[in-house]
Design an enzyme around this catalytic site. Sequence first.
Site, mmCIF file in Angstrom:
data_model
loop_
_atom_site.group_PDB
_atom_site.id
_atom_site.type_symbol
_atom_site.label_atom_id
_atom_site.label_comp_id
_atom_site.label_asym_id
_atom_site.label_seq_id
_atom_site.Cartn_x
_atom_site.Cartn_y
_atom_site.Cartn_z
ATOM 1 N N GLU A 186 0.969 -1.287 0.172
ATOM 2 C CA GLU A 186 -0.013 -0.011 0.064
ATOM 3 C C GLU A 186 0.945 1.077 0.053
ATOM 4 O O GLU A 186 0.911 1.846 0.983
ATOM 5 C CB GLU A 186 -0.957 0.189 1.116
ATOM 6 C CG GLU A 186 -2.095 -1.101 1.125
ATOM 7 C CD GLU A 186 -3.067 -1.143 2.132
ATOM 8 O OE1 GLU A 186 -3.090 0.093 2.691
ATOM 9 O OE2 GLU A 186 -3.854 -1.843 2.449
ATOM 10 N N TYR A 350 -11.296 -3.482 0.742
ATOM 11 C CA TYR A 350 -11.914 -3.569 2.003
ATOM 12 C C TYR A 350 -13.221 -2.926 1.850
ATOM 13 O O TYR A 350 -14.366 -3.571 2.372
ATOM 14 C CB TYR A 350 -11.201 -2.831 3.273
ATOM 15 C CG TYR A 350 -10.270 -3.394 3.724
ATOM 16 C CD1 TYR A 350 -10.097 -4.364 4.441
ATOM 17 C CD2 TYR A 350 -8.632 -3.239 2.895
ATOM 18 C CE1 TYR A 350 -8.899 -5.159 5.165
ATOM 19 C CE2 TYR A 350 -7.505 -3.761 3.515
ATOM 20 C CZ TYR A 350 -7.410 -4.665 4.367
ATOM 21 O OH TYR A 350 -6.615 -5.404 4.932
ATOM 22 N N GLU A 422 -5.072 -8.225 0.128
ATOM 23 C CA GLU A 422 -5.694 -8.252 1.433
ATOM 24 C C GLU A 422 -6.986 -8.103 1.247
ATOM 25 O O GLU A 422 -7.742 -7.620 0.347
ATOM 26 C CB GLU A 422 -5.143 -7.023 2.166
ATOM 27 C CG GLU A 422 -3.809 -7.088 2.753
ATOM 28 C CD GLU A 422 -3.362 -5.985 3.446
ATOM 29 O OE1 GLU A 422 -4.290 -5.210 3.872
ATOM 30 O OE2 GLU A 422 -2.314 -5.850 3.710
ATOM 31 N N PHE A 487 -9.211 -7.969 13.105
ATOM 32 C CA PHE A 487 -9.190 -8.528 11.879
ATOM 33 C C PHE A 487 -9.271 -10.192 11.679
ATOM 34 O O PHE A 487 -9.016 -10.608 10.511
ATOM 35 C CB PHE A 487 -8.496 -7.843 10.939
ATOM 36 C CG PHE A 487 -8.802 -6.545 10.668
ATOM 37 C CD1 PHE A 487 -9.434 -6.243 9.162
ATOM 38 C CD2 PHE A 487 -8.579 -5.300 10.981
ATOM 39 C CE1 PHE A 487 -10.061 -4.965 8.624
ATOM 40 C CE2 PHE A 487 -9.199 -4.119 10.577
ATOM 41 C CZ PHE A 487 -9.653 -4.081 9.163
#
Length: 543
Positions: A186, A350, A422, A487
């Site tokens: 990221e 996400y 992810e 998470f």
Amino acid sequence: MSSVLPTPVLPTPGRNINRGHFPDDFIFGAGTSSYQIEGAAREGGRGPSIWDTFTHTHPELIQDGSNGDTAINSYNLYKEDIKIVKLMGLDAYRFSISWPRILPGGSINAGINQEGIKYYNNLIDELLANDIVPYVTLFHWDVPQALQDQYDGFLSDKIVDDFRDFAELCFWEFGDRVKNWITINEPQSYSDFFGVAYDTPPKAHALKASRLLVPTTVARPSKPVRVFASTADPGTTTADQVYKVGHNLLLAHAAAIQVYRDKFQNTQEGTFGMALVTQWMKPLNENNPADVEAASRAFDFKFGWFMQPLITGEYPKSMRQLLGPRLREFTPDQKKLLIGSYDYVGVNYYTATYVSSAQPPHDKKKAVFHTDGNFYTTDSKDGVLIGPLAGPAWLNIVPEGIYHVLHDIKENYEDPVIYITENGVYEVNDTAKTLSEARVDTTRLHYLQDHLSKVLEARHQGVRVQGYLVWSLMDNWELRAGYTSRFGLIHVDYYNNFARYPKDSAIWFRNAFHKRLRIHVNKARPQEDDGAFDTPRKRLRKY
């Protein structure tokens, strides 16, 4: 941005999805990062990172005032964690190498920590001994504090050479066994939220990053502390520093790829990508051309910022037009290194957001990164959320978003091979829950089922997605949220020696995606070790 999507070729199984719906070579796994799980901040010769300095200097900016000194103690419990991965039947485990653990002073010249090298060798060997493929991230935001002190970290061009040397050391030490590398995780998030000094005045705004669950207001320190970057040039706006950090991240990525291809590719035969985060940018009014264009710009500023240079050697056209000389250009030699410097694209997804058009700020001197793209983002339209919130902040659950993002990447970025590096959802750490209650994570279970179904649908339509890594394997120290946000597929008892327990989502994931289920869609769940994995009141480490 895509507007017309193809009709599905095959029906998708919805929440009945399992490994049999995917090809045999599709990779299923889960991920972590070094600072978030390892702990052992002062063990094994590790040097401090910027996160150590930041969390100890400004605990008020971590939601619960905690730090990663112990994280979840994976440094000492890595064999147990690998046992969990094996019990789940995952193909792959993604982890990151702590730069200051193997180079405490940041550079090769400052010395190599052989104890750190030994730790990662042991970790990799243990994974391979258990038939688990390592996916290794070189940089997951833990810049050695020594380099931050010397030249302001990624604000300086000097870091490119030091990152190249760090990467080369990793290739030399681990590349005979590691074949899947992620250079940088990221870069957009790091540039925006972490690469710039907290003590620069505009940073008070940037600290309110929705992704990281920070409070809506922050307190400034009484004295400037060099943590993430420098205040050496007070005339430079935070936004300009953001782009400088991003520029150097791209050059560091390209330098690492160059040294691998020049020195290691022929013998090690590894593959590379960056893990790029994005949201689905949905126009607030899809019948309004201005909002449609704004959504496209938002995708440029989020994803294209780091993807486009790998294809053309230039930043997206919209960024160049809006930023002008504030955005640095790549030299001809740098362009050659950047173009084609990837084998696959890692996608971290996400959530989604609505996007509408906005007017540029009148005073360019007051411009910050979040206004540069001339777009607004919001999670609601006419009072209705784009998707239900997972908790009190930032993560709206929008499974169709991953489908649209995958198509947008296919159509606009030369149809690359993609890995979902992810994807996951958090729940708030509720200390009032019993262990049995904490292991019930129906929201996560449905989130994974629904997103995997959309990934499969995109595959049916020709998107070349070849793997899916859940974030995260275990509850961990979640950056600015500290221990307040969970998470993991695996519940970690933060108050009882970090004991690990499977949540319902972990048990479902194992039963649906265990590697022994590659052949038949309706094959029965694996029976071996079921009791050990499913027993709620026993710690996994006992097995």
